[in-house]
Write a protein that holds these residues in place. Sequence first.
Motif, PDB file in Angstrom:
ATOM      1  N   ARG B 352       0.866  -1.177   0.000  1.00  0.00           N
ATOM      2  CA  ARG B 352       0.000   0.000   0.000  1.00  0.00           C
ATOM      3  C   ARG B 352       0.905   1.230   0.000  1.00  0.00           C
ATOM      4  NH1 ARG B 352      -1.638   5.033   1.460  1.00  0.00           N
ATOM      5  NH2 ARG B 352      -3.856   5.163   1.810  1.00  0.00           N
ATOM      6  N   TYR B 356      -0.008   5.526  -4.931  1.00  0.00           N
ATOM      7  CA  TYR B 356      -1.113   4.866  -5.631  1.00  0.00           C
ATOM      8  C   TYR B 356      -2.399   5.682  -5.504  1.00  0.00           C
ATOM      9  CZ  TYR B 356      -3.988   0.894  -7.061  1.00  0.00           C
ATOM     10  OH  TYR B 356      -4.847   0.067  -7.718  1.00  0.00           O
ATOM     11  N   THR B 357      -2.721   6.078  -4.274  1.00  0.00           N
ATOM     12  CA  THR B 357      -3.958   6.843  -4.080  1.00  0.00           C
ATOM     13  C   THR B 357      -3.787   8.275  -4.574  1.00  0.00           C
ATOM     14  OG1 THR B 357      -3.188   7.163  -1.832  1.00  0.00           O
ATOM     15  CG2 THR B 357      -4.892   5.534  -2.160  1.00  0.00           C
ATOM     16  N   MET B 360      -3.357   8.529  -8.805  1.00  0.00           N
ATOM     17  CA  MET B 360      -4.387   8.036  -9.719  1.00  0.00           C
ATOM     18  C   MET B 360      -5.679   8.835  -9.523  1.00  0.00           C
ATOM     19  SD  MET B 360      -2.963   5.504 -11.415  1.00  0.00           S
ATOM     20  CE  MET B 360      -4.377   4.661 -12.070  1.00  0.00           C
ATOM     21  N   ALA B 361      -6.477   8.446  -8.540  1.00  0.00           N
ATOM     22  CA  ALA B 361      -7.803   9.048  -8.379  1.00  0.00           C
ATOM     23  C   ALA B 361      -7.716  10.529  -8.018  1.00  0.00           C
ATOM     24  CB  ALA B 361      -8.566   8.284  -7.305  1.00  0.00           C
ATOM     25  N   ILE B 389       3.422   2.669  -7.708  1.00  0.00           N
ATOM     26  CA  ILE B 389       2.083   2.416  -8.235  1.00  0.00           C
ATOM     27  C   ILE B 389       2.106   1.085  -8.976  1.00  0.00           C
ATOM     28  CG2 ILE B 389       0.258   3.290  -9.743  1.00  0.00           C
ATOM     29  CD1 ILE B 389       1.633   6.037  -9.526  1.00  0.00           C
ATOM     30  N   GLU B 390       3.195   0.854  -9.674  1.00  0.00           N
ATOM     31  CA  GLU B 390       3.273  -0.289 -10.576  1.00  0.00           C
ATOM     32  C   GLU B 390       4.168  -1.366 -10.008  1.00  0.00           C
ATOM     33  OE1 GLU B 390       4.410   1.310 -14.346  1.00  0.00           O
ATOM     34  OE2 GLU B 390       3.405   3.152 -13.901  1.00  0.00           O
TER      35      GLU B 390
END
Lengths: 176, 391
Positions: B352, B356-357, B360-361, B389-390
């Motif tokens: 986590r 990532y959060t 993206m969004a 993220i990847e």
Amino acid sequence: MRELYQRLQSLFVLGELTEQRANLFFITVDKDRLRPLLTHLRDREGFSHLVLLTAVDWLEDGQFQLTYLLCDRLSRRDLGLRVMLDRANPVMESIHDLWPTAATYQRELREMFGIDFPGSPRLHEEFILEGWNTTPPYRRDFDTLEYARSQYAERAGRETRDPETHMRAQLYPEKH
Amino acid sequence: MAYQPDRSQYPQPGPDGKLDIDLTSGKYLKLWQGPNHPGITGNMSVELTVCGDEVVEGKTHVGYLHRGFEKLMERRTFIQCFPIVCRICVPEPDFNEYCYAAAVEELAGIEIPEQARWIRTLILEMGRINSYLMYLGGQAGALGQGVIGQWTTYVRDLMLDRFEEMTGARIYHMFILPGGVRDTLPEGFDGRMEETLQEIESTLADVDKVMFHNAVFKKRTIGVGYVDPALLDQYGITGPVARAMGFPRDVRKDDPYLVYPELDFEPVVGKDSDIYTRADVRRRDLLMSVDLIRQILAKMPRMGPVMSPLPNVLHWQIPHGETYVRGECSRGEYGYYLVTDGSGYPRRVNVRGPSYTHAMALLERLIVNCNISDVAALLVSLHTYPPEIER
């Protein structure tokens, strides 16, 4: 946390409880009962932070486990909700309306595990894999080695050796 | 207050919730920023739809760097995963090592020695300084101030020297292992670290003059890239982005780990939630890390073991279980969700990462109505690392 579990039990039908740490619990929930529980935890119990949403493939049991990890920052405790899905027909209700960021997790889960979340935004747009037309890669039955062999050619002159035989030949050339 | 533009000239969402954009009208232009654009943080891209110089829609595209690390870890023994975990986030690898090691230790029931706890904290703070220095250079560079990147790269290199003398490696250290750390601090380390810290402070004073007190930098960052505090939990915002909104969210304080309860510090907070405030929060956090390193070196015990006895790691089986371990990295909450099935291999490892959060969004939400020239600065201000993220 035990108090919370008892309080939740009086309101919802809950499954198995695992106490990992004093401030980390995991509870198994039926897929149909997840949404009211999530809403209650978010709005009434202070679990407002969706830490992560991910899946575990229990291939032998024919099930996917979805884990929704929630955090209550004020009282410093985490609660993981486990939802078991039928691996043959993995469909789950989307929670992007509860946490917009969940849409990203759901896109990734659909692509990597093949779990469907009908209604989730941009669900069917390619997330990471372009033109992928075989088993979703994070499933346990996806064989990375076989896929690589079927998709890519070996470089000319490259040989694959059994390590044991190769080392014997290197160390004891007279016996070969 | 957030900038509220006149939306009457721009496309409206259709019945399916998507923007009604007619590219043939000649009013809109679609263009890609990235995946190898210098103003983009690494290998990701943003598909922009612009009207004039204003972005009406932005979609992030990742995947150019995906290495399937989570899958690779399922095919490796617990100890074999270490060369992988540190590569999940290239500029700040130690958090991965710590979170993975702590998760394994928790499931295997291993306690680590006291000195190892202090050395781990020291390494994490050194990693945080490295990451912030890289960020400062990137943030200034996204607005055309290339010299800041050169200065911060210089002092970051000095910190890499300290890492090298401590661990033998500059980028991927693999120093934190389950059970503790690989070694004690080398002789004379404290003095050389103090010199490095003084050099960092002196360079930051110059960065203040050239970057933070610069009229152009202020004009292009103050009030730009505003993140509404209402989005905090909706988008899982953590770290300096949350602290710049005024929320004192810091895992080091909220959910203390290692020796943080024994150190004296308070989370750095801002209030304006724009690009400038986020940069300022990170600058002050960096100075706090300098102070924390001094506290650690002054207080840490120098005697005793640094590694607990482990089972034979080649045949190491960890009982069935699942856990989540988190830490505060330079970008926010970093955590490892580890599931074991009693075998010698992890059943599932999920990382986590805060990128990532955020990337993206949240970015897709913030980028609407942004001026096209501010996109790079906005993206850098969220401090995203695509490898995370990847993963």
